[in-house]
Structure formats: structure tokens, C-alpha cells
Design a protein around this motif. Structure first.
Motif, PDB file in Angstrom:
ATOM      1  N   ALA A   1       0.817  -1.208   0.000  1.00  0.00           N
ATOM      2  CA  ALA A   1       0.000   0.000   0.000  1.00  0.00           C
ATOM      3  C   ALA A   1       0.851   1.258   0.000  1.00  0.00           C
ATOM      4  N   PHE A   2       1.938   1.249   0.772  1.00  0.00           N
ATOM      5  CA  PHE A   2       2.730   2.465   0.908  1.00  0.00           C
ATOM      6  C   PHE A   2       3.907   2.525  -0.064  1.00  0.00           C
ATOM      7  N   SER A   3       4.312   1.395  -0.619  1.00  0.00           N
ATOM      8  CA  SER A   3       5.405   1.415  -1.595  1.00  0.00           C
ATOM      9  C   SER A   3       4.907   1.508  -3.032  1.00  0.00           C
ATOM     10  N   GLU A   4       3.628   1.169  -3.269  1.00  0.00           N
ATOM     11  CA  GLU A   4       3.081   1.190  -4.632  1.00  0.00           C
ATOM     12  C   GLU A   4       1.862   2.085  -4.756  1.00  0.00           C
ATOM     13  N   SER A   5       0.852   1.850  -3.921  1.00  0.00           N
ATOM     14  CA  SER A   5      -0.401   2.588  -4.071  1.00  0.00           C
ATOM     15  C   SER A   5      -0.230   4.079  -3.801  1.00  0.00           C
ATOM     16  N   ALA A   6       0.541   4.440  -2.762  1.00  0.00           N
ATOM     17  CA  ALA A   6       0.727   5.860  -2.439  1.00  0.00           C
ATOM     18  C   ALA A   6       1.406   6.617  -3.586  1.00  0.00           C
ATOM     19  N   PRO A   7       2.529   6.132  -4.146  1.00  0.00           N
ATOM     20  CA  PRO A   7       3.114   6.836  -5.299  1.00  0.00           C
ATOM     21  C   PRO A   7       2.183   6.864  -6.510  1.00  0.00           C
ATOM     22  N   GLN A   8       1.426   5.782  -6.718  1.00  0.00           N
ATOM     23  CA  GLN A   8       0.467   5.767  -7.825  1.00  0.00           C
ATOM     24  C   GLN A   8      -0.605   6.838  -7.645  1.00  0.00           C
ATOM     25  N   LEU A   9      -1.071   7.007  -6.420  1.00  0.00           N
ATOM     26  CA  LEU A   9      -2.067   8.030  -6.156  1.00  0.00           C
ATOM     27  C   LEU A   9      -1.549   9.417  -6.525  1.00  0.00           C
ATOM     28  N   ILE A  10      -0.319   9.689  -6.128  1.00  0.00           N
ATOM     29  CA  ILE A  10       0.281  10.984  -6.456  1.00  0.00           C
ATOM     30  C   ILE A  10       0.403  11.145  -7.962  1.00  0.00           C
ATOM     31  N   LEU A  11       0.837  10.087  -8.650  1.00  0.00           N
ATOM     32  CA  LEU A  11       0.966  10.136 -10.108  1.00  0.00           C
ATOM     33  C   LEU A  11      -0.383  10.401 -10.766  1.00  0.00           C
ATOM     34  N   MET A  12      -1.417   9.697 -10.336  1.00  0.00           N
ATOM     35  CA  MET A  12      -2.737   9.880 -10.927  1.00  0.00           C
ATOM     36  C   MET A  12      -3.290  11.273 -10.651  1.00  0.00           C
ATOM     37  N   MET A  13      -3.067  11.794  -9.447  1.00  0.00           N
ATOM     38  CA  MET A  13      -3.536  13.136  -9.137  1.00  0.00           C
ATOM     39  C   MET A  13      -2.828  14.180  -9.986  1.00  0.00           C
ATOM     40  N   VAL A  14      -1.526  14.000 -10.200  1.00  0.00           N
ATOM     41  CA  VAL A  14      -0.777  14.926 -11.057  1.00  0.00           C
ATOM     42  C   VAL A  14      -1.301  14.862 -12.486  1.00  0.00           C
ATOM     43  N   LEU A  15      -1.597  13.658 -12.971  1.00  0.00           N
ATOM     44  CA  LEU A  15      -2.138  13.511 -14.323  1.00  0.00           C
ATOM     45  C   LEU A  15      -3.483  14.211 -14.462  1.00  0.00           C
ATOM     46  N   ILE A  16      -4.334  14.105 -13.427  1.00  0.00           N
ATOM     47  CA  ILE A  16      -5.633  14.773 -13.468  1.00  0.00           C
ATOM     48  C   ILE A  16      -5.449  16.291 -13.556  1.00  0.00           C
ATOM     49  N   MET A  17      -4.464  16.812 -12.820  1.00  0.00           N
ATOM     50  CA  MET A  17      -4.214  18.249 -12.841  1.00  0.00           C
ATOM     51  C   MET A  17      -3.661  18.717 -14.185  1.00  0.00           C
ATOM     52  N   GLN A  18      -2.930  17.812 -14.877  1.00  0.00           N
ATOM     53  CA  GLN A  18      -2.308  18.192 -16.135  1.00  0.00           C
ATOM     54  C   GLN A  18      -3.221  17.954 -17.338  1.00  0.00           C
ATOM     55  N   MET A  19      -4.132  16.961 -17.221  1.00  0.00           N
ATOM     56  CA  MET A  19      -5.011  16.629 -18.339  1.00  0.00           C
ATOM     57  C   MET A  19      -6.149  17.643 -18.456  1.00  0.00           C
ATOM     58  N   GLN A  20      -6.593  17.864 -19.655  1.00  0.00           N
ATOM     59  CA  GLN A  20      -7.733  18.736 -19.878  1.00  0.00           C
ATOM     60  C   GLN A  20      -9.052  17.992 -19.690  1.00  0.00           C
ATOM     61  N   GLU A  21      -8.993  16.665 -19.728  1.00  0.00           N
ATOM     62  CA  GLU A  21     -10.171  15.839 -19.523  1.00  0.00           C
ATOM     63  C   GLU A  21      -9.976  14.956 -18.299  1.00  0.00           C
ATOM     64  N   LEU A  22     -11.106  14.545 -17.724  1.00  0.00           N
ATOM     65  CA  LEU A  22     -11.079  13.643 -16.579  1.00  0.00           C
ATOM     66  C   LEU A  22     -11.405  12.244 -17.083  1.00  0.00           C
ATOM     67  N   TYR A  23     -10.395  11.364 -17.088  1.00  0.00           N
ATOM     68  CA  TYR A  23     -10.566  10.026 -17.623  1.00  0.00           C
ATOM     69  C   TYR A  23     -11.068   9.070 -16.540  1.00  0.00           C
ATOM     70  N   LEU A  24     -11.864   8.101 -16.989  1.00  0.00           N
ATOM     71  CA  LEU A  24     -12.482   7.166 -16.055  1.00  0.00           C
ATOM     72  C   LEU A  24     -11.440   6.343 -15.309  1.00  0.00           C
ATOM     73  N   PHE A  25     -10.389   5.906 -16.011  1.00  0.00           N
ATOM     74  CA  PHE A  25      -9.415   5.012 -15.377  1.00  0.00           C
ATOM     75  C   PHE A  25      -8.669   5.713 -14.248  1.00  0.00           C
ATOM     76  N   THR A  26      -8.428   7.028 -14.371  1.00  0.00           N
ATOM     77  CA  THR A  26      -7.740   7.750 -13.300  1.00  0.00           C
ATOM     78  C   THR A  26      -8.619   7.858 -12.057  1.00  0.00           C
ATOM     79  N   VAL A  27      -9.905   8.129 -12.262  1.00  0.00           N
ATOM     80  CA  VAL A  27     -10.826   8.253 -11.130  1.00  0.00           C
ATOM     81  C   VAL A  27     -10.972   6.912 -10.399  1.00  0.00           C
ATOM     82  N   ILE A  28     -11.168   5.829 -11.168  1.00  0.00           N
ATOM     83  CA  ILE A  28     -11.342   4.510 -10.553  1.00  0.00           C
ATOM     84  C   ILE A  28     -10.056   4.057  -9.869  1.00  0.00           C
TER      85      ILE A  28
END
Length: 281
Positions: free
Chosen positions: A137-164
Motif C-alpha cells: 500500500a505504501f510502496s506502490e499505491s501511495a506513489p500511484q495516487l500521487i501520479l494519478m492526481m498529477v495527471l488529473i491536474m495536467q489533463m484537460q479531460e477527466l478520464y475514467l481510469f484515473t478516477v477509478i
């Protein structure tokens, strides 16, 4: 007040943790394919790196704990693997965690058929797996969460896979902390046991607390991305040194103990972030 029927839910928790792990693996594959289709090649490479690094870390710990000669193997699937010398191959193929999941399923089914007290299921079958899932959870999921949140901030659209993926990773992290907390309480008889109500409150507490800290770190990473690595390494180094200062004695070898301290440093990073969040609020 102690809830006397709390242990009747332990087999449920023993099986739900592996189920969430498998769901998270499926979401990982979906996220990789979706990012590749969106031509986010750097994000794909970073995500695959996080997945492989975390998986290798879990396999190393799993292999070392199985190699402990004092460990009593209670399942047929584990004894079969050890007897035929397949333990190393299983972990090289990154299947060590799945082997432990099969062991938990076998013990849960056997305890149901034999009407074994649920306490034995919790104490005998799940601790190693729950610790591994906490590390994941802390070695994989936490960094993934940060990556996905950064992608949401950079993308102009909100993709389903990032939200899920964000919802799934957050839920897995909060449930991993809850499962670890419940498992540790099973070893301390004088502690008040956790029932459904207290478990739900503790789950929601971790869900929202971890979520807010991930958002803060994601904002920092999206604005000052060149400093996020320095922030992580400096804080992680201090926490590893603190773990060494505490003279931990969890592994059988010195190299294994340093690996454990390095992994604990990853867990403590999120704890430090949470403390900072509470202090600032």
C-alpha cells in the motif's frame, strides 16, 4: 466497550484483503494500458517501475519469511511448494503473495468446515500477508495516487481510469491499515477488540486523512516537480536512520533488517505527512 462478537468477522477480513489485492492488480493493468493508449509514455514507464519495484520488494520479504526454519507451515499448498523446491521459482515469477493468498483461502475453508475458532484464523494465517499488503500500500499505491492526481491536474479531460484507480488505491490503503490494526490487536488479549462500527470509523479516518495528504503532495509535485525527489529522499533517509536508532530486530539477517528499516521508512513518510497535516490544520 469491548464488542464480544468482533472475532466472528475475522475470516471475512482475512479473505477481503486478498480480494482487494487482486482487484488492485487488475486496476494496475488497466491503468497501464489506458495510459499507453493516451500516449503518456513517461507515465507508463514510471507506473511500470513502481509496480515492478514494489512487487520485487514484496517477493523478497515473502521469500525470507518462508525461508525461516522455525516457521510452521500449516497448509498443503505451502508444504507442496517447499517440498518440491519451488519456493525460489515461485518468488522469481512474482507469485509469492498469491501463494500466501491461496494459503489463507485454504485455512479459511478448513476452519469453516471444522468450525475452528476464528481467532486461530486471524493469528495463524494472516499476519505475514497483512504486513506484505501494508508494504504494498505504501510502496506502490501511495506513489500511484500521487501520479494519478498529477495527471488529473495536467489533463484537460477527466478520464475514467484515473478516477477509478484513485478510488481503488485509496480504499486499498485505508483497508490495509485497518487490517493491520485489527490483526495486531488479535495478539494483545487485553486490548479492546474492534467491531463493525469502530472498524468503519477507523477506515473512514484513514481514507480521508491519507486522501488529503496525497492531494497536498500532488499539488507540490505538479508545481515543483523538480523538488519532489529531493523532498522524498531527504525525508526517507532521516526516517531510515530513525528506524536504525530504534534498534529494530524484526529480521534474521543484518541485510534483511536494513531492508526492513528502509521499507518502514516508506511507511513513516505517510505518517509524517499526516502529522504535518494535523498540525497545520
Amino acid at each position: 466497550m469491548e464488542e464480544s462478537n468482533c472475532f466472528c468477522y475475522l475470516p471475512f477480513f482475512s479473505l477481503l484483503s486478498p480480494l482487494l489485492f487482486i482487484i488492485d492488480v487488475v486496476l494496475d493493468l488497466w491503468a497501464v494500458v489506458s495510459l499507453y493508449e493516451e500516449q503518456k509514455y513517461f507515465s507508463v514507464g514510471l507506473l511500470v517501475f513502481l509496480l515492478l519495484t514494489s512487487s520485487v520488494l514484496l517477493q523478497i520479504f515473502s521469500w525470507m519469511w518462508y525461508s525461516d526454519s522455525s516457521k510452521i507451515l500449516e497448509t498443503k499448498v505451502e508444504r507442496f511448494i517447499i517440498k518440491h523446491g519451488l519456493l525460489t521459482l515461485v518468488h522469481i515469477l512474482q507469485l509469492g503473495v498469491f501463494l500466501r493468498i491461496l494459503a489463507v483461502v485454504e485455512i479459511s475453508i478448513r476452519s469453516f468446515k471444522q468450525k475452528t475458532p476464528p481467532q486461530e484464523v486471524a493469528v495463524n494465517s494472516t499476519p505475514d500477508l497483512i504486513v506484505l499488503l501494508l508494504f504494498k500500500a505504501f510502496s506502490e499505491s501511495a506513489p500511484q495516487l500521487i501520479l494519478m492526481m498529477v495527471l488529473i491536474m495536467q489533463m484537460q479531460e477527466l478520464y475514467l481510469f484515473t478516477v477509478i484507480k484513485i478510488a481503488g488505491s485509496l480504499s486499498c490503503m485505508a483497508f490495509s491499515v485497518l487490517s493491520f490494526h485489527r490483526s495486531m490487536r488479535a495478539f494483545v488479549p487485553e486490548k479492546l477488540k474492534m467491531g463493525w462500527s469502530s472498524s468503519i470509523i477507523y477506515f473512514l479516518w484513514n481514507l480521508f486523512l491519507i486522501g488529503t495528504r496525497v492531494v497536498c503532495v500532488s499539488l507540490f509535485a505538479s508545481v515543483l516537480s523538480c523538488y519532489i525527489t529531493a523532498h522524498f529522499l531527504s525525508l526517507w533517509t532521516l526516517l531510515v536512520l530513525w528506524a536504525w536508532w530504534q534498534k529494530t530486530d524484526f529480521m534474521d539477517t543484518k541485510a534483511g533488517e536494513w531492508l526492513y528499516r528502509a521499507t518502514v521508512g516508506l511507511l513513516w513518510i505517510m505518517v509524517v505527512e499526516e502529522i504535518c497535516g494535523i498540525s497545520s490544520s
